[in-house]
Design an enzyme around this catalytic site. Structure first.
Site, PDB file in Angstrom:
ATOM      1  N   ASP A 254       0.836  -1.197   0.000  1.00 45.02           N
ATOM      2  CA  ASP A 254       0.000   0.000   0.000  1.00 45.02           C
ATOM      3  C   ASP A 254       0.878   1.257   0.000  1.00 45.02           C
ATOM      4  OD1 ASP A 254      -2.043   1.784   0.334  1.00 45.02           O
ATOM      5  OD2 ASP A 254      -2.866   0.875   2.145  1.00 45.02           O
ATOM      6  N   ASP A 318     -10.381   4.483  -1.593  1.00 45.18           N
ATOM      7  CA  ASP A 318     -11.091   3.491  -0.788  1.00 45.18           C
ATOM      8  C   ASP A 318     -12.599   3.479  -1.051  1.00 45.18           C
ATOM      9  OD1 ASP A 318      -8.591   3.175   0.184  1.00 45.18           O
ATOM     10  OD2 ASP A 318      -9.095   3.542   2.284  1.00 45.18           O
TER      11      ASP A 318
HETATM   12  C1  GLA Z   1      -5.420   2.564   2.591  1.00 43.58           C
HETATM   13  C2  GLA Z   1      -5.899   1.436   1.697  1.00 43.58           C
HETATM   14  C3  GLA Z   1      -6.947   0.609   2.435  1.00 43.58           C
HETATM   15  C4  GLA Z   1      -6.385   0.085   3.742  1.00 43.58           C
HETATM   16  C5  GLA Z   1      -5.814   1.224   4.577  1.00 43.58           C
HETATM   17  C6  GLA Z   1      -5.042   0.708   5.776  1.00 43.58           C
HETATM   18  O1  GLA Z   1      -6.414   3.497   2.844  1.00 43.58           O
HETATM   19  O2  GLA Z   1      -6.423   1.943   0.506  1.00 43.58           O
HETATM   20  O3  GLA Z   1      -7.376  -0.454   1.623  1.00 43.58           O
HETATM   21  O4  GLA Z   1      -5.390  -0.871   3.469  1.00 43.58           O
HETATM   22  O5  GLA Z   1      -4.939   2.044   3.826  1.00 43.58           O
HETATM   23  O6  GLA Z   1      -4.528   1.752   6.546  1.00 43.58           O
END
Ligand code: GLA
Length: 508
Positions: A254, A318
């Protein structure tokens, strides 16, 4: 004239529920109850690297006890006939055509299953569960074990779900005052440490593997994850080797704080760098890692995700962004996958994020999804048509019958997992109505009829839009029932924010 044909067809085929295939206001459960006779479900093709540990639990529904067997299994693979779990290694590269069988007191099921020992993993979209949307970073060993137990006891594993993915929150958060997660993030030699909520990672992966399931881990290429936990920056190889030693099968990588290390956070070359580095490292490990790129769709990741070693990549921010309404996100993100279809296929998939139904976190409380039933049908229908990874984001220990029915419709799963690996594309869009179609193996088509509007409306799929001609058999996939034979078009009344999902095949 068309109406006349329809009337004639209706008269000839008394069982046809004409034009009202999957309809109406807010729908309840459509998926038929699971049969007690055996059925083998899930993917029909499976990629593995030669010489690496092999683990596959044959997903099969039906009454237990059940006895499994497999014809032409590559040698050095072993099937446990009671559990249906296949282990071992495939030594030689090759394309192995296996026939899986499952027998119980009520009957026998068979399914062709290709094991492809080569370079490419994730030959069909990965199916599983992720911790993020049900717990955020409040995770521990106990929760992960309970979810793995529930993947088996709820029956999800019998429909093809197999990954138990730990998201952010498993390692040390530098500067945190809570002793459970604070402290030194690495040992003196640089070895990454889990936090105190995860006392023994190897024991945890062994627990999951024992059930025939797989397990995933999460980290950032930056100095910190999005939740502020230790990242892999300048420890990439050391961390990847540790994940392999612990026994993980999947890595979500990520971007998070890595953005701060970039001159231009949207520059495609700069974005590729950390993913290419980790992709190369993962390829050299002694076990298979499905590699999930998460950088929110920046720099058109779908164009280069495969090339840097990714097996799927988030195409947007997200889905469960707490600042936005979930229906808004599902409809915006889901339908914005249009145009990316040429970049999806076996080994590399577009990822519009987890499936957010059942019990998920909303403002830090674990509550039923705010999506209406129709909106949930739209969510799962669209994800299946998109050949998106089916990663459930809710709590598997509290699955209500409706949620379970959405996650376990094997014909819907077959659309997602189809071996051609095509992502659906829109064939008709007008106002609030959209029709999406996906070519399936064997020449049939999966067709989704969507109504994004505020009231129930009739949606018509014209054969001319679908590239079809002549008589076609229309099957309502949610109900798992043929609806009838139609000429020229098919129409269904679809409720507010709802969807119908059909498979259309030529009538011979
Ligand atoms: C980001 C990612 C999410 C999740 C969070 C964890 O926002 O896009 O899918 O993994 O981080 O902190």
């Amino acid at each position: 004239m068309i109406t006349l044909i329809k009337v004639i067809l209706c008269l000839c085929l008394p069982l046809v529920v004409f034009g009202q295939a999957a309809t109406g206001g807010d729908r309840g459960i459509l998926t038929p109850p699971v049969s007690r006779k055996p059925r083998i479900n899930g993917a029909k093709v499976y990629g593995v690297r030669p010489g690496h540990p092999f683990l596959y639990r044959i997903p099969a529904t039906g009454a237990r006890p059940m006895k499994f067997s497999a014809r032409k299994l590559p040698k050095d693979l072993k099937l446990d006939s009671h559990t249906g779990v296949i282990t071992g290694t495939v030594k030689k590269p090759g394309d192995y055509s296996v026939t899986l069988s499952a027998v119980n007191a009520l009957g026998k099921a068979k399914r062709k299953f290709r094991i492809v020992a080569g370079k490419t993993l994730a030959l069909s979209p990965p199916m599983g569960w992720s911790s993020w949307y049900m717990a955020y970073a409040n995770i521990d060993d106990k929760l992960i074990r309970a979810e793995a137990d529930a993947m088996i006891s709820s029956g999800l594993a019998d429909h093809g779900y197999s990954y138990i993915n730990i998201d952010d929150g498993w390692n040390v958060k530098p500067g945190a005052t809570d002793p459970a997660i604070g402290g030194e993030p690495r040992n003196a030699d640089g070895t990454l440490k889990p936090n105190r909520n995860f006392p023994d990672m190897s024991a945890l992966t062994a627990y999951v593997h024992e059930k025939g399931l797989k397990t995933g881990i999460y980290i950032s290429p930056g100095t910190r994850t999005c939740g502020g936990y230790e990242g892999s920056y300048q420890h990439e190889e050391q961390d990847a080797r540790l994940f392999a030693k612990w026994g993980f099968d999947f890595l979500k990588y990520d971007l998070c704080s890595y953005s701060k290390l970039m001159k231009d956070p949207n520059d495609s070359d700069e974005l590729q760098k950390p993913y290419r580095l980790m992709g190369t490292i993962l390829e050299q490990l002694n076990r298979d890692f499905v590699f999930n790129l998460c950088e929110y769709g920046r720099g058109d990741v779908w164009k280069w995700g495969s090339e840097v070693g990714g097996n799927f990549w988030r195409t947007t921010g997200d889905l469960g962004d707490p600042q936005k309404g979930l229906w808004d996100s599902v409809s915006k993100i889901g339908f914005s996958e249009a145009g990316k279809e040429q970049w999806a296929g076996p080994g590399g998939w577009n990822d519009p994020d987890n499936i957010l139904i059942g019990h998920i976190l909303q403002h830090d409380e674990l509550v039923p999804t705010p999506l209406t039933h129709n909106e949930q049908y739209t969510h799962v229908t669209l994800w299946a048509l998109l050949a998106a990874p089916m990663l459930f984001g809710g709590d598997m220990t509290q699955l209500d019958p409706f949620t379970l029915s959405l996650l376990t419709n094997d014909e819907v799963i077959d659309v997602d997992q189809d071996t051609l690996g095509k992502q659906a594309k829109p064939v008709y869009r007008s106002g609030d109505l959209q029709i999406w179609a996906k070519d399936l193996e064997g020449g049939s088509k999966a067709v989704g009829l969507f109504n994004l509007g505020e009231s129930e409306t009739e949606v018509t799929a014209q054969w001319s839009d679908l590239g079809l001609q002549g008589k076609q058999i229309v099957r309502d996939i949610w109900r798992q029932k043929d609806v009838g034979i139609f000429d020229n078009e098919f129409h269904a009344s679809v409720g507010r924010h709802g969807a119908a999902l059909m498979v259309i095949r030529a009538s011979r």
